[in-house]
Design an enzyme around this catalytic site. Structure first.
Site, PDB file in Angstrom:
ATOM      1  N   SER A 342       0.799  -1.229   0.000  1.00  0.00           N
ATOM      2  CA  SER A 342       0.000   0.000   0.000  1.00  0.00           C
ATOM      3  C   SER A 342       0.833   1.281   0.000  1.00  0.00           C
ATOM      4  CB  SER A 342      -0.942   0.001   1.205  1.00  0.00           C
ATOM      5  OG  SER A 342      -1.908  -1.018   1.071  1.00  0.00           O
ATOM      6  N   HIS A 384     -15.119  -0.628   3.751  1.00  0.00           N
ATOM      7  CA  HIS A 384     -14.950   0.731   4.253  1.00  0.00           C
ATOM      8  C   HIS A 384     -16.152   1.623   3.941  1.00  0.00           C
ATOM      9  CE1 HIS A 384     -10.633  -0.505   4.161  1.00  0.00           C
ATOM     10  NE2 HIS A 384     -10.520   0.344   5.175  1.00  0.00           N
ATOM     11  N   CYS A 397      -7.765   1.874   1.628  1.00  0.00           N
ATOM     12  CA  CYS A 397      -8.810   1.017   1.073  1.00  0.00           C
ATOM     13  C   CYS A 397      -8.353   0.394  -0.248  1.00  0.00           C
ATOM     14  CB  CYS A 397     -10.089   1.821   0.860  1.00  0.00           C
ATOM     15  SG  CYS A 397     -11.397   0.882   0.060  1.00  0.00           S
TER      16      CYS A 397
END
Length: 638
Positions: A342, A384, A397
């Site tokens: 991420s 989310h 996310c």
């Protein structure tokens, strides 16, 4: 005839001489007649010629024969060159030269090598392994060239051997300088170490100093990359020797030249703190001065002691290093290659912004993203909810980036990744940098002869799939995001460099991503809230967790196993990139903990502690600089 007369001999007929009887031999010799005047003249001419020759040699050949005699009496020994001292940015030593004692052998003087080593063993023990090494070295080179027996004798051994040299033909103790690394393992990967040149290096150099005992070249790190800059010139020692070549005494020593010191951008105290903070882990850290691109720390654990390699590392220690699954010999910041996870999402967000995607566009995250018959999962199983770009970054996310990556395509993502420094090697004095991999459709066609698929793009958008990065590249990426400049990392402080150009990106887009990264640390819902700094300093960052194994659908249905329950090598890598302060970035940092699990739990706290160390030290230095001078002491009445 003249010669015969001068020597007082008569010619005898050979045949007649053979017929002499024992009685004839017992007769008294005939009296020799006195020399005649002609014989006297011949003898005088001979003496005059001899005297003239002696006078000629004495008057006109003195220098020539003196030099020949000196060559028989005086031997020249090469003194291996010393290396330049290496300092950190504040003048603290990282690599020094120290006095050392070595023990060598000249095979042609020693005779039988085993016998010579047996004699030595009564004073200084030689293992079977060392004995084999010495014999192999002697077999590879001329018998008059010295072979190293031991590289770093203590004073007691050196003096004991020196006293008993008459009993040790061919053995020579030598005093010279060698390398010393006062910080040990803390700088091993950065500096490298020194060691004897390989046979290929010796042959390629064609320089006698390469065969001198004690000569060493750089192996790994800066020692290897800057070998010609760090290596000095050899010296020469004149020694008096006897007829057997044994050294009687030193006559003269001409030391070689040592190059000027090398100053690095590295901060010794910071690097030492990082090494201590990472103790027990398999991890790497790189810290940048964000405005300039200077590397302040480049650390990897576990490490090794470079001092062990100077005198030759033992087989047992070498096997322990090469057999360790945590790879202590690997320079992880520049050679380790990892999926960025991420931490890559800022690159995707910038690519989307530059492609015209409005940051307020949103998607609904249910925990799953469907692509045909394949389901991609978000790290948060229950999802989310509605997510836009900013919340997609600070909550990390996956579903938002699946959709956004698919929207802009792989080529746009690859172009932005390269603009931020991924897939690139840099002009640094560190050998064997890895370039990582920034894939695209053309690469996949070349590599696999296959078309790029949408599923490849979906994986790409969350920093997985074919994408590989190094910790150095991630550090460059976050430093460029922080500064808005196309920074090039550098390690040598006295190098002249042009100022970096601004990144070819919309400044508003950069500001948007920076603010979202600030929310990662400082906003409720951010994935790195535990990484907040002391003293009210705001840090921006991004967590990452990179999978190293494939999770099957059966495992998802039964429940994904926790990292803690997996074998170490199957656990996820933990990543964190950051910069601080948010409003005026001073430092940028990238942390990777191998198989550490969650980036927020394993990597972010390391970065937090590093930043706290830096800013606390800066505050202390500022307070010292601003403190009023102490009042002058009152004058003494005396």
């Amino acid at each position: 005839m003249c010669a015969h007369a001068a020597l007082g001999y008569r010619s005898l007929d050979t045949a007649a001489g053979r017929q002499l009887t024992d009685a004839n031999r017992s007769r008294p010799p005939a009296p020799v007649p006195p020399p005649r005047p002609a014989d006297r003249r011949c003898a005088g001419a001979f003496g005059l010629a001899l005297a003239g020759r002696l006078a000629y040699l004495s008057l006109f050949k003195t220098d020539e024969y003196t030099l020949l005699a000196e060559d028989n009496r005086v031997a020249l020994r090469l003194i291996p060159p010393s290396r330049a001292v290496i300092y950190d940015r504040t003048g603290k030593p990282l690599a020094l030269n120290r006095n050392a004692f070595r023990l060598t052998m000249i095979p042609e003087e020693a005779g039988d090598i085993d016998a010579a080593l047996d004699r030595l063993a009564a004073i200084y023990p030689v293992t079977d392994e060392e004995r084999l090494r010495i014999k192999r070295a002697a077999a590879r080179q001329a018998s008059f060239q010295p072979v190293e027996i031991a590289a770093d004798l203590d004073w007691d051994a050196f003096s004991a051997i020196s006293v008993r040299l008459p009993e040790l033909p061919g053995i020579q103790p030598v005093q010279l300088f060698t390398r010393s690394y006062p910080e040990g393992a803390a700088f091993a990967h950065l500096l490298g170490y020194i060691g004897p040149p390989s046979e290929a290096q010796v042959e390629a150099a064609d320089d006698p100093v390469f065969r001198a005992p004690g000569f060493a070249v750089g192996k790994g790190g800066i020692e290897q990359s800057l070998e010609t800059r760090l290596r000095g010139t050899a010296g020469v020692a004149k020694v008096e020797v006897n007829a057997r070549g044994r050294i009687i005494r030193d006559l003269e020593r001409i030391d070689g030249k040592i190059p000027p010191p090398l100053t690095l951008t590295i901060d010794r105290d910071l690097q030492r703190f990082v090494q201590d903070r990472l103790a027990g882990e398999s991890a790497s850290v790189i810290v940048f001065d964000a405005p300039t691109g200077e590397i302040l720390a480049l650390a990897a654990v576990p490490g090794f002691d470079p001092n062990s390699f100077i005198g030759g590392i033992s087989t047992a220690e070498w096997r322990a290093l090469t057999g360790d699954e945590r790879h202590p010999l690997l320079n992880k910041p520049v050679q380790g290659q990892y999926p960025p996870g991420s931490t890559f999402k800022m690159a995707v967000a910038l690519a989307a912004l530059e492609a015209g995607v409005p940051p307020e566009d949103s998607v609904v995250c249910t925990g799953r993203y469907q692509l045909g018959s394949h389901t991609f999962h978000c790290w948060r199983r229950r999802g989310h909810g509605r997510v836009d770009m900013a919340s997609g970054i600070y909550s990390s996310c996956d579903t938002y980036f699946y959709a956004t990556g698919r929207r802009i395509g792989a080529d746009a993502i690859a172009a932005m990744a390269r603009k931020l420094g991924l897939g690139e090697t840099f002009d640094l004095p560190i050998p064997s940098q890895k370039s990582g991999l920034v894939p695209d459709a053309a690469w996949k066609r070349r590599r696999y002869n296959a078309a790029w698929q949408t599923g490849d793009t979906v994986n790409y958008a969350i920093g997985q799939g074919y994408l590989l990065t190094t910790p150095l590249q991630l550090g460059v990426m976050v430093a460029r995001l922080a500064s808005g400049l196309a920074l090039q990392p550098h390690l040598v402080r006295d190098e002249a460099r042009p100022p970096p150009a601004p990144l070819d990106l919309n400044p508003g887009h950069l500001a948007f991503v920076r603010n979202a990264m600030a929310d990662v640390v400082n906003r409720g819902g951010g994935t790195a809230r535990a990484a907040r700094l002391q003293g009210g300093i705001l840090m921006a960052g991004k967590t990452g967790t990179a999978q190293v194994r494939r999770i099957t659908m059966a495992e998802r249905r039964a429940g994904v196993r926790r990292n803690e329950d997996l074998p170490w090598k199957q656990r996820d890598h933990a990543l964190f990139v950051c910069f601080a302060p948010v409003d005026q970035p001073r430092y940028a940092c990238a942390v990777i903990v191998d198989h550490g699990g969650s980036g927020s739990k394993a990597a972010a706290p390391v970065a937090r502690d590093i930043m706290n160390f830096l800013f606390a030290r800066d505050s202390a230095a500022l307070a010292d600089a601003q403190a009023p001078d102490a009042p002058d002491a009152p004058e003494s009445p005396l």
